[in-house]
Enzyme design. Structure first.
Site, PDB file in Angstrom:
ATOM      1  N   GLU A 173       0.956  -1.144  -0.173  1.00  0.00           N
ATOM      2  CA  GLU A 173      -0.079   0.033   0.088  1.00  0.00           C
ATOM      3  C   GLU A 173       0.907   1.111   0.058  1.00  0.00           C
ATOM      4  O   GLU A 173       0.612   2.156   0.667  1.00  0.00           O
ATOM      5  CB  GLU A 173      -0.862   0.116   1.171  1.00  0.00           C
ATOM      6  CG  GLU A 173      -2.006  -1.161   0.979  1.00  0.00           C
ATOM      7  CD  GLU A 173      -3.131  -1.080   2.222  1.00  0.00           C
ATOM      8  OE1 GLU A 173      -4.170  -1.123   2.029  1.00  0.00           O
ATOM      9  OE2 GLU A 173      -2.826  -0.625   3.415  1.00  0.00           O
ATOM     10  N   GLU A 249      -6.963  -7.147  -0.712  1.00  0.00           N
ATOM     11  CA  GLU A 249      -7.573  -7.282   0.702  1.00  0.00           C
ATOM     12  C   GLU A 249      -9.264  -6.807   0.745  1.00  0.00           C
ATOM     13  O   GLU A 249      -9.530  -5.763   0.594  1.00  0.00           O
ATOM     14  CB  GLU A 249      -6.954  -6.231   1.662  1.00  0.00           C
ATOM     15  CG  GLU A 249      -5.339  -6.477   1.773  1.00  0.00           C
ATOM     16  CD  GLU A 249      -4.834  -5.565   2.816  1.00  0.00           C
ATOM     17  OE1 GLU A 249      -5.460  -4.935   3.577  1.00  0.00           O
ATOM     18  OE2 GLU A 249      -3.417  -5.357   3.069  1.00  0.00           O
TER      19      GLU A 249
END
Length: 596
Positions: A173, A249
């Site tokens: 991320e 995710e």
């Protein structure tokens, strides 16, 4: 590999996970990733196989795991990382393969994961302002040395070599942190140079800015989100129209901070969103599929503005498979959806792991922490000013600062800057106050009646920040101690890693007040999973037979600590509790968890 003849078409097919247009291929055949996150470092290794089989029973074909650098190399002085026992991540991958699951590895080096310092080792903060997650030579040298130990362990386990690892992530991320593409390129090139020839990807939040900042054009981009996939998938397709859609995710639950409410998500709503994802033909990774535990000191923390939010010990995450292995309502709802898109195993569903009968345990032995400083710590370190624990080579535990203040002098206001995270304050051995980093302007009155007075600060860290721009989060005291705006100097510092409590001498009699260790004996006929509660206690750390289970805190929402069956012994067991404030009269072993 099995025997038999290889056809010409099979021989010409690329091995491993590849991309053809908008779909994945595995060894040349169409493949949809139905994956779940399960962190090997959050579950006792003797339970790995059990949890992996539960994932397979849910209908998943892949397991995804982070690798926590600080779990393997907490101290810089130990040049070689530890890959033995619980830390044998290659054994975890092989166990997943035996359970019928492919594997996705996210090696970081930064992982977030609500794990202390996002998985980075504390020694990177020896210089509290050290550059992190960027093209800094010192940081990249440390990462390169770590990857040189880690990545070769995965090379022969890749699907390109006939193993189960189908893909690996570059950083984590990154678009939520920075836009240093040279840093991402360095990580990619290092992975390739170490023999990683699997599919590589970058996962980010579902916005154009995050995708642009955190992706590399030659790698697959994926997105992370909760809820309805329509918007996030539209953003991903806009950014990357010609590759498979993959939610790396799908947040099927959430984590908890101390003092906040317990997070849950509706099982039926979660299942409905999963169906929407699968209807589009996309791949999915459930975050989390298996709940885990932030054992010991491993829980991280977040910042909301300047407010510090430490994470609880449980990482159950309201996941389909609970922290203690229970198949939840969410498991069954999601499994019903997955059954429409894959063939479920025909074996019966696993039963809930066996649990201990409830019992109450009296606490009859104690020793005040301040009386045990010399047996808990090596030779005190002397410094003109306080320094943070990482600068002294300490990763976890408590840290103690002591100085003498000249007197006599009337009441003055004591203040601490750069505190991580909570400090108990003593004047001439008596408790006079508490400092907390969320109250930076708080002062404590301090008076020296005689020629001099002793000032003690016992600092209790509660997790390094694991996300955002506040990663440089040293523990102990990294600023100044001020007395009416005058700096207090000449400190004696004791490192208290609390990694070996065997030298403590416990005694009976009255229960001490303030920070103290307490010991209880628990008799067990047959080891099984237990859940420890501390009614009447306030805040502390618990060890079961020498293993640090984690923190408890009356702030909640978590009430019980999970104690896996493998940590118990038949017969007598030892519980040691470090309570910082208020001691209860008993410990409860419960047969059911209570995490809020």
């Amino acid at each position: 590999m099995g025997g038999g003849r290889t056809t010409l078409a099979q021989a010409d097919s690329p091995r491993g996970l590849t991309i053809r247009g908008n779909e994945f291929l595995l060894d040349g055949e169409p493949f949809r990733i139905l994956s779940g996150a399960f962190h090997y470092f959050r579950t006792h290794p003797k339970d790995w196989r059990d949890r992996l089989l539960r994932m397979r029973a849910m209908g998943l074909n892949t397991v995804e795991t982070y690798v926590a650098w600080n779990f393997h190399q907490p101290y810089e002085a130990k040049r070689k990382a530890d890959f033995s026992g619980w830390r044998d991540v290659a054994a975890f991958v092989r166990t997943a393969d035996e359970a019928g699951l492919k594997v996705i590895v996210r090696p970081g080096p930064y992982i977030c994961a609500e794990w202390d310092f996002g998985g980075l080792p504390a020694w990177l903060l020896k210089d509290k302002d050290a550059p992190l997650r960027r093209s800094d030579p010192a940081y990249e040298r440390a990462v390169d040395a770590w990857f040189a130990e880690l990545l070769p362990r995965f090379v022969d386990l890749q699907a390109t070599r006939g193993g189960p690892i189908i893909a690996m992530q570059v950083e984590n991320e990154y678009g939520s942190y920075g836009d240093d593409h040279a840093h991402l390129e360095h990580l990619r090139d290092t992975m390739r140079a170490q023999g990683v020839d699997s599919l590589l990807f970058c996962s980010n939040g579902a916005s154009q800015q995050a995708l642009e900042d955190g992706s590399l054009p030659d790698l697959l981009s994926t997105v992370n989100f909760a809820g309805d996939p329509t918007g996030p998938f539209a953003e991903l397709r806009r950014f990357q129209p010609d590759k498979p859609v993959f939610c790396t995710e799908f947040w099927d639950g959430w984590f908890d901070h101390w003092g906040e409410h317990h997070h849950t998500t509706d099982p039926a709503g979660t299942a409905a969103d999963v169906e929407k994802i699968l209807e589009t033909g996309a791949s999915i990774n459930f975050y989390m599929a298996v709940g885990g535990t932030n054992f010991g000191w491993s829980a991280g923390a977040n910042l909301s503005g300047s407010a510090y939010q430490p994470t609880v010990t449980s990482y159950d995450y309201d996941s389909p498979i609970s922290e203690s292995g229970e198949l939840t309502e969410k498991f069954h709802k999601v499994r019903d959806v997955l059954a429409k898109y894959t063939t479920l195993p025909s074996t019966p569903l696993p039963a809930t792991p066996r649990r201990m009968p409830a019992q109450r345990v009296a606490v009859r032995e104690s020793v005040p922490l301040m009386d045990a400083l010399d047996v808990l710590s090596s030779t005190p370190i002397r410094r003109t000013a306080p320094v943070h624990m990482e600068a002294l080579g300490q990763a976890y535990g408590l840290i103690h600062y002591r100085t003498r203040v000249r007197g006599p002098q009337g009441s003055k206001e004591l203040k601490v800057t750069g505190l991580g995270d909570r400090a108990l304050v003593f004047g001439d051995g008596k408790r006079i106050g508490t400092f907390d980093r969320n109250q930076p302007d708080h002062t404590v009155g301090f008076t020296v009646a005689g020629a001099s007075g002793t000032l003690d600060l016992l600092v209790d860290p509660t997790g390094r920040v694991n996300f955002g721009q506040g990663l440089n989060d040293p523990k102990g005291i990294s600023g100044k101690v001020l007395l009416d705006d005058e700096e207090v100097s000449d400190w004696e510092i004791r490192r208290l890693p609390l990694d070996n409590l065997s030298a403590l001498t416990f005694g009976g009699g009255d229960t001490p007040t303030g920070p103290a260790f307490h010991r209880a004996r628990v008799h067990v006929d047959t080891p099984a999973d237990g859940f420890l509660a501390f009614p009447g206690w306030d805040k502390g750390m618990v060890w079961l037979n020498g293993f640090a289970l984690g923190r408890y805190w009356s702030l909640g929402p978590q009430v019980t600590l999970y104690a896996p069956s493998h940590l118990w012994r038949r017969g007598r067991n030892e519980l040691v509790v470090l309570e910082m404030e208020r001691t209860g009269d008993r410990i409860e072993v419960r047969s059911e968890p209570d995490i809020g």
